[in-house]
Design an enzyme around this catalytic site. Sequence first.
Site, PDB file in Angstrom:
ATOM      1  CG  LEU A  44      -1.958  -1.089   1.240  1.00 24.41           C
ATOM      2  CD1 LEU A  44      -2.676  -1.120   2.566  1.00 24.41           C
ATOM      3  CD2 LEU A  44      -2.935  -0.868   0.100  1.00 24.41           C
TER       4      LEU A  44
ATOM      5  CB  SER B  28      -4.903  -5.289  17.902  1.00 18.04           C
ATOM      6  OG  SER B  28      -4.306  -6.008  18.955  1.00 18.04           O
TER       7      SER B  28
ATOM      8  CE1 TYR C 121      -0.050  -4.349  15.604  1.00 21.78           C
ATOM      9  CE2 TYR C 121      -0.265  -5.086  17.888  1.00 21.78           C
ATOM     10  CZ  TYR C 121      -0.707  -5.088  16.583  1.00 21.78           C
ATOM     11  OH  TYR C 121      -1.818  -5.813  16.241  1.00 21.78           O
TER      12      TYR C 121
ATOM     13  CE  LYS D 186      -3.016  -3.155  13.410  1.00 21.91           C
ATOM     14  NZ  LYS D 186      -3.696  -3.390  12.136  1.00 21.91           N
TER      15      LYS D 186
ATOM     16  CG  PHE E  50      -9.737 -10.069  22.758  1.00 24.50           C
ATOM     17  CD1 PHE E  50     -10.575  -9.166  22.110  1.00 24.50           C
ATOM     18  CD2 PHE E  50      -9.337  -9.769  24.045  1.00 24.50           C
ATOM     19  CE1 PHE E  50     -11.005  -7.988  22.739  1.00 24.50           C
ATOM     20  CE2 PHE E  50      -9.765  -8.604  24.691  1.00 24.50           C
ATOM     21  CZ  PHE E  50     -10.600  -7.713  24.029  1.00 24.50           C
TER      22      PHE E  50
ATOM     23  CG  LEU F   1       0.975 -19.842  24.751  1.00 22.85           C
ATOM     24  CD1 LEU F   1       2.218 -20.276  25.522  1.00 22.85           C
ATOM     25  CD2 LEU F   1      -0.210 -19.698  25.702  1.00 22.85           C
TER      26      LEU F   1
ATOM     27  NE  ARG G 275      -2.318 -11.931  27.052  1.00 23.54           N
ATOM     28  CZ  ARG G 275      -1.858 -11.688  28.287  1.00 23.54           C
ATOM     29  NH1 ARG G 275      -2.576 -12.037  29.344  1.00 23.54           N
ATOM     30  NH2 ARG G 275      -0.692 -11.086  28.470  1.00 23.54           N
TER      31      ARG G 275
ATOM     32  CG  ASP H 256       3.243 -10.582  28.779  1.00 27.02           C
ATOM     33  OD1 ASP H 256       2.983 -10.088  27.661  1.00 27.02           O
ATOM     34  OD2 ASP H 256       3.774 -11.694  28.935  1.00 27.02           O
TER      35      ASP H 256
HETATM   36  N1  UFG Z   1       3.603 -16.598  26.810  1.00 27.66           N
HETATM   37  C1  UFG Z   1       4.488 -17.474  27.414  1.00 27.66           C
HETATM   38  N2  UFG Z   1       5.512 -17.977  26.662  1.00 27.66           N
HETATM   39  C2  UFG Z   1       5.691 -17.667  25.354  1.00 27.66           C
HETATM   40  C3  UFG Z   1       4.768 -16.768  24.756  1.00 27.66           C
HETATM   41  C4  UFG Z   1       3.754 -16.254  25.517  1.00 27.66           C
HETATM   42  O1  UFG Z   1       4.366 -17.774  28.591  1.00 27.66           O
HETATM   43  O2  UFG Z   1       6.647 -18.152  24.726  1.00 27.66           O
HETATM   44  C5  UFG Z   1       2.466 -16.089  27.597  1.00 27.66           C
HETATM   45  C6  UFG Z   1       2.420 -14.572  27.728  1.00 27.66           C
HETATM   46  O3  UFG Z   1       3.159 -14.127  28.835  1.00 27.66           O
HETATM   47  C7  UFG Z   1       0.915 -14.330  27.859  1.00 27.66           C
HETATM   48  C8  UFG Z   1       0.280 -15.431  27.012  1.00 27.66           C
HETATM   49  O4  UFG Z   1       1.278 -16.430  26.899  1.00 27.66           O
HETATM   50  O5  UFG Z   1       0.504 -14.503  29.184  1.00 27.66           O
HETATM   51  C9  UFG Z   1      -0.116 -14.977  25.623  1.00 27.66           C
HETATM   52  O6  UFG Z   1       0.988 -14.349  24.999  1.00 27.66           O
HETATM   53  P1  UFG Z   1       1.006 -14.068  23.421  1.00 27.66           P
HETATM   54  O7  UFG Z   1       2.362 -13.506  23.097  1.00 27.66           O
HETATM   55  O8  UFG Z   1       0.585 -15.278  22.676  1.00 27.66           O
HETATM   56  O9  UFG Z   1      -0.149 -12.997  23.211  1.00 27.66           O
HETATM   57  P2  UFG Z   1      -0.326 -11.537  23.836  1.00 27.66           P
HETATM   58  O10 UFG Z   1      -1.652 -11.537  24.559  1.00 27.66           O
HETATM   59  O11 UFG Z   1       0.841 -11.084  24.598  1.00 27.66           O
HETATM   60  O12 UFG Z   1      -0.421 -10.602  22.562  1.00 27.66           O
HETATM   61  C10 UFG Z   1      -1.105 -10.982  21.383  1.00 27.66           C
HETATM   62  C11 UFG Z   1      -0.418 -10.287  20.210  1.00 27.66           C
HETATM   63  C12 UFG Z   1      -0.631  -8.822  20.287  1.00 27.66           C
HETATM   64  C13 UFG Z   1      -2.110  -8.554  20.357  1.00 27.66           C
HETATM   65  C14 UFG Z   1      -2.728  -9.258  21.525  1.00 27.66           C
HETATM   66  C15 UFG Z   1      -4.223  -9.061  21.487  1.00 27.66           C
HETATM   67  O13 UFG Z   1       0.970 -10.559  20.200  1.00 27.66           O
HETATM   68  O14 UFG Z   1      -0.114  -8.190  19.148  1.00 27.66           O
HETATM   69  O15 UFG Z   1      -2.451 -10.639  21.461  1.00 27.66           O
HETATM   70  O16 UFG Z   1      -4.770  -9.320  22.727  1.00 27.66           O
HETATM   71  F1  UFG Z   1      -2.324  -7.250  20.468  1.00 27.66           F
END
Ligand code: UFG
Length: 344
Positions: A60, A131, A155, A159, A184, A206, A237, A302
């Site tokens: 874009l 997001s 980021y 947004k 989410f 995760l 989450r 987090d």
């Molecule tokens: N986690 C771990 N180990 C890992 C990865 C994550 O324990 O290797 C935990 C995190 O601490 C958290 C949970 O798993 O408690 C979820 O983490 P994610 O990284 O999967 O997701 P987030 O909620 O941190 O963030 C994601 C996206 C964001 C978005 C958000 C929307 O990365 O860009 O969801 O709610 F904005």
Amino acid sequence: MARLLLTGGAGFIGSHTALVLLQAGHHLVVLDDFRNRNPVALKRVKQLSGKQITLVAGNLNDPACLERLFRGGPYGIGGSFDAVIHFAGLKAVGESVKHPLLYWQVNLEGTRLLLAAMAAAGCFSLVFSSSATLYGMPNQVPIPESAQIQPINPYGHSKAAAEQLLADLAGSSSCWRIARLRYFNPVGAHPSGLIGEDPAGIPNNLFPFVSQVAVGKRPELLIFGDDWPTIDGTGVRDYIHVMDLAEGHAAALEVLLAGAPQLLTLNLGSGEGHSVLQVLRGFEQACGRELPYRIVDRRPGDAAITVADPSLAKALLGWRTKRNLAQICTDGWAWQAANPNGYR
Ligand code: UFG
């Protein structure tokens, strides 16, 4: 049936949404720069749907690309779109801290250029990928759309700015039909195992990380803290199956195209929270073995708990999630087991 432009349509959410929209009978033009994505995803979407997609490689921020997309008549690719679904964007929090200019350029300037091209072409209907990151450290859980917008990284800022631009546009004239969809945690895969999430490099999130531990690509999961004020001490989450999310887009599009011009702002989540350990146990059930993990320090930035209040989406779209954590893990494992190296 509508003629739709999907920006970033080869990505994880874009490809699953493309499938749902093709199955609903819509005609799709997909724009993608294939920066972190593989064209095989759309080949498989075509295979699953038995339908064609017009593919445009580009981005874009390239004026020539927008010109080609929106130029009508016999020489244009696009011409008259009924609506645009705008997935294209960057989404890695850590990368955004290191490269804020890039995030503002792609996520905000790319959106501005798209909107200008849409306005010039007389296309006023847009579904935008926003997001839950906008809520930052939420003050209340479950989180309604009226909660404070307080992103905590570039980021999220980009947004939030794009959301504000859309609100300003909707306020400027009565022709725009805009849905801002706040996702989410999108996870899982299409149940066929043919399409799924294919992160470049080491996954930040995760679910793809656990998937790669299960398939033997990573030695163990590192759990970021077990001293959070949650059910078992690990972060909670709202995980949403990507097919539920895809159906949410189709529902939003239907409402936008059928109704009066409006600005919709909706959480897309299940309304249920799951801890890191619950996701790990769910994945172990799906893959049939115990997965190694280690508790390490909390990850900076987090939140303890992030869960959607999805009641507005239910009321306005008649949409809700249908797939539970067990289904998410079963489908995620089917994809990872059949494609240990993603689309490569
Ligand atoms: N986690 C771990 N180990 C890992 C990865 C994550 O324990 O290797 C935990 C995190 O601490 C958290 C949970 O798993 O408690 C979820 O983490 P994610 O990284 O999967 O997701 P987030 O909620 O941190 O963030 C994601 C996206 C964001 C978005 C958000 C929307 O990365 O860009 O969801 O709610 F904005």
